[in-house]
Design an enzyme around this catalytic site. Structure first.
Site, PDB file in Angstrom:
ATOM      1  N   ARG C  91    -100.003 -41.364  73.361  1.00 53.98           N
ATOM      2  CA  ARG C  91     -99.696 -39.926  73.396  1.00 53.98           C
ATOM      3  C   ARG C  91     -99.709 -39.331  71.997  1.00 53.98           C
ATOM      4  O   ARG C  91    -100.124 -38.192  71.784  1.00 53.98           O
ATOM      5  CB  ARG C  91     -98.321 -39.684  74.047  1.00 53.98           C
ATOM      6  CG  ARG C  91     -98.210 -40.073  75.521  1.00 53.98           C
ATOM      7  CD  ARG C  91     -99.249 -39.494  76.417  1.00 53.98           C
ATOM      8  NE  ARG C  91     -99.106 -39.929  77.808  1.00 53.98           N
ATOM      9  CZ  ARG C  91     -99.594 -41.079  78.301  1.00 53.98           C
ATOM     10  NH1 ARG C  91    -100.259 -41.940  77.550  1.00 53.98           N
ATOM     11  NH2 ARG C  91     -99.425 -41.352  79.587  1.00 53.98           N
ATOM     12  N   GLU C  94    -103.255 -39.047  71.054  1.00 52.02           N
ATOM     13  CA  GLU C  94    -103.833 -37.912  71.784  1.00 52.02           C
ATOM     14  C   GLU C  94    -103.506 -36.591  71.090  1.00 52.02           C
ATOM     15  O   GLU C  94    -104.353 -35.699  71.007  1.00 52.02           O
ATOM     16  CB  GLU C  94    -103.282 -37.918  73.215  1.00 52.02           C
ATOM     17  CG  GLU C  94    -103.855 -36.838  74.099  1.00 52.02           C
ATOM     18  CD  GLU C  94    -103.298 -36.957  75.517  1.00 52.02           C
ATOM     19  OE1 GLU C  94    -103.509 -38.001  76.156  1.00 52.02           O
ATOM     20  OE2 GLU C  94    -102.615 -36.003  75.971  1.00 52.02           O
ATOM     21  N   SER C 117     -99.497 -35.323  52.671  1.00 50.75           N
ATOM     22  CA  SER C 117     -99.445 -36.729  52.256  1.00 50.75           C
ATOM     23  C   SER C 117     -98.824 -37.594  53.345  1.00 50.75           C
ATOM     24  O   SER C 117     -97.860 -37.206  54.001  1.00 50.75           O
ATOM     25  CB  SER C 117     -98.610 -36.871  50.986  1.00 50.75           C
ATOM     26  OG  SER C 117     -98.573 -38.230  50.586  1.00 50.75           O
TER      27      SER C 117
END
Lengths: 150, 150, 150, 150, 150, 150, 150, 150, 150, 150
Positions: C91, C94, C117
């Protein structure tokens, strides 16, 4: 050190040799045969009690280390390659590959934009008698989750 | 020259803009909404009559070239990558990846060694009302094919 | 010879079986729970003192070889495949895959050309109570680094 | 025929040349800047009204074909490769790759076995002033979804 | 619609045919030859003024669309494949592949745990005369960024 | 049987635990710190004398089998994946990916068609003091090799 | 805009249809048939004079844009996939895959640690008459480059 | 259980430590140095007699299990990755990648449609003295096999 | 713990060293040589009786653990990489890669849309004498399965 | 410019729309239906006469450019991905993946070490009537090529 994969192999070989049924282990664990098999295949964690119950039903006397492995939430994923080579599992992958955009189109037309959950999800595998040859019926049942506007 | 992928995009955009339902196109074609959607998504070939019927139902006046594309048995596979990136389709892939060995274990315990056909196969997608949130139910139904000894 | 991966597995199994909390280990080490967990998962090196402190808090009596492993700067990367198969981690992947270009567009509009960063970086994971179901809140906080002209 | 990717490029180039802000387009669409940017980057579908509103805010007079593209639920996934090459987006991928198992360990300790939803999900990107250099803060906020027993 | 890749090709072909030097374009743009070449190769965005200056130096009269492309922050990554096939660029990849862990060991011994920035970074490419055959000297110079404890 | 990778791990863990410097080992071996570190990381073969000298400097009493491993020309390549996941090494890969075509353009303009050798090649890694934060300087120095006409 | 790949296809189709020999084009260009074919296949750059000479020998009247393409140093690599699918080229890949470590062992035994250059390199392809069927002889000839100590 | 790869490593380490020549082993086996080296690198099967002869020449007293491994026709392929990372072997891959279509064009012009066999095939590796630096000469010699019409 | 792959290796090495024929093992098992070889190569499960019969025919006294492995339905797939590197197996892959669309076209013209089953499938491998060199004949025989309309 | 792939698509669509048989085209070309189909699918080159004959049989009036494409020896390989997604072709790939090591074992037992040629090769596809459902029979017939000793 035993790995989870080695424990799975041990369970499966023992089950095969002694002809034990997944549904009998499931009854001892107190969950469905689908959930229990997935747990013993290394994809779901068991509670300490469930782990001992499974061991008893299988006739395997799990060590503490093995119980700990069964209790740990696994890094999920049961396939050695992204595209499965085993024909039975490949057919399921093929269904997703060939009909994936179709399922997407039909779910979105019916429900709007969103997905079928793979977490709030159950599955049921059964045999359907058919004179032309019995059939496998797999029911996937997941909550629809709509995309949010914000 | 139009490609099958471009024709699919044209059909989908037209359908979206004009709010046409897959089930209405399916009624005109004379097959289920799952079969018809898969055909128009470029995964099944239509007969010449079915292709014209689909064009009429969509309000698109297909050219001969477009009819020929719809009649050609496609090189199947609806996903641009082996692991789908679209979340809805990925959830289906995840079910196969996480529960693939579980399904294999349960089907083989029930039927013996073999597979569920993805060819002598139907699927049905429906909505199941649920007070905690409606659910998607996908029924995969395929003939069991046993491995042969010889 | 023990590998870093085997040591991680040993720590996690021990922690699970004995129900130890990451935050308690973190308190002994003297860093946040996020930093300490990452270190014990094999992604950050500990000083010799931190390694012994972690061992005490876990109730594990690390050998010299294990202390050396914990002190070595690791070859970072915690995932066995480029695209993670574990649903929780997928997830997060995704989110990057679907919203990556969106985050890029918004960061660049606000700050100009550069990056956030991942080194001068902290993260914080917490629970947010919600009547419709509690939520996970992950705060990623990294220094903006502008591209140089030269 | 225009593709969604070409439409995205046209929108971005036009926005850059004319120095339009995503937040101004978002105000016209009536959603957050994160949601609106994602929609115009081709990852979320707009309603017909939202699509026209976005076009007006951008000073682009979208054709019917372009409106249809913006209304279509996209095949999501904004990255050309599984591992992103763009440094800004790669840093996000790196966070998932390096700290993925850490996030999993901490979420599961706090909530039990389950995931953070990427669907019932919002994100917020903001600037945090810092004398040592301003920082990017990304808040990911998703509903916790527990795995079901059954 | 022109893509950034096509614009790069047009610039390179024009430069080759007319034997223009990157350093002359750089002088017009007002940045180093390394920065300017990277910008025209599609890896850095130019300001509107820099884009027009580059066009004049090249003797190309960029259209508004081309200027917009040069102004857009690119999705960085100049290689068509993860492992480059071009021999000159492959040698650089080989240096990273063969000596990557060596560089990591030496930087970490000298500076502690952290990285060399690829953002606060300059590079310089020059010729070093050598009686046994001239040599290419590439100086990579990036700020050391230490990992934070927190 | 020991593998070269296991020997490398043993050397690195021993060095870390005992806080030995690569430059001290290099002095004993009689080569630069870059060359010596690469050899002990498994990328360069040592002579029998160099292997014994390294063992003495490290305080490790190498067996004949270990000496044989250090003497064997290795199958070079120090990274477990084609795209490195370790952030320090990834930044070097990123430089090649983002600026690869730029380096190619500048080297070919200066020298004509050819490459920088990665064999007749040295590298030097040093620290450059800087009030805004010290910098890593990597100098890559390779003979230019022109493509032959024939 | 023409791409180098399209120009290659045009040259090859024209050559096939008109039954022109590579060696005749090579004679006009003034280089070997191997070098000339590689250049026209898009792997080596031609000088302006060589490009015009090749055009004349082929009976193709190259445009300025085509001449510029032939003059540009190409991004080398003639294969669409890392593992070639064409059987003739695959056999060459197979030789490298199966006998690669053998060639490495024999070259290193003879010359010490180093490589055969692929830049200071010529190849010669010829037919060897054989009563059991004529044979293809490919001679690869490259300078040995020893690894440096430093 | 020993694997073929481990046996190869054992042979190579022993040969290196004791400074044995491949050609001396080849003389004992009664085949060329190229064939013998390939066999001992695990790419060709030896007869029982050849395996014992090789063991004697190496001064290794092979066990029955090791002899069986050497007698088994191997699953050929000597490289751990599809694209080799070792610089010596990569240069050979590069020759195929860059000049593959050139070799195809020249072989097909000379012989018609077909391939060079990699089975009815010999190779010869030798040193060619050259004042500018000695050269490696690799002669690949394979039967031409024409595609059949039928 | 033994793995299935290790058991396969043990069987093959034993068979090679003792010069046993697959057809003799097949006779003992009571199935064809193709089926029996596939089973012992780890691609088909044997019944307990078949497993013991195979052990006797091979002269191997299988342990309970080994019998359990042979009885377990395997995760099928016999190749270590998606594209096989072994030349004999690669030729079969090449036939599929080069002639795959041809076979598809001819099967679909003859039978309509559908597939050849790889489950209700037998294969037969035999030698065909030929004065120009004996030939391998592989007969693949699978039931045609038509796609369903529904 | 037309590509070979576009020409293939044009031929297939035309054939489908007009219900032309491959065997009729083959009769006009004077080769088998397998050879002719493969040639028109872009995997074999036709002579100029064969190309014109095929055009006549199809009722397509090929242009010079199209004839040149059909005459050019193609870069072979008919599949868009290394693992085919089309179910019919995947089944063939599955046969190679699952039974590849079996075929290797049986061919090598019968013939010794070597391969079945995919060049001196014919295939034949036919229908076999069967009361339980007709079957597809594919006969692959290739010359055995023994590995040479030398």
């Amino acid at each position: 050190m035993t790995t989870r994969a080695e424990l799975t192999e041990k369970i499966v070989a023992h089950k095969t040799f002694n002809d034990i049924k997944w549904s009998d282990v499931a009854a001892a664990v107190g969950q469905s045969k689908e959930w229990t098999t997935a747990a013993l295949m290394g994809q779901i964690s068991l509670s300490k009690e469930q782990a001992y119950a499974a061991g008893n039903a299988l006739g395997l006397n799990f060590s503490d280390e093995e119980i700990a492995l069964l209790m740990t939430v696994p890094y999920r994923g049961s396939l050695p390659t992204a595209v499965p080579t085993d024909p039975l599992i490949y057919r399921l992958y093929e269904v997703v590959n060939v009909y994936g955009t179709t399922m997407k189109a039909l779910i979105e037309e019916e429900f709007g934009d969103g997905i079928m959950s793979a977490i709030d999800f159950t599955m049921d595998i059964s045999r359907k008698a058919d004179p032309k040859g019995d059939r496998v019926t797999i029911v996937l049942d997941g909550k629809f989750l709509p995309y949010k506007m914000y």
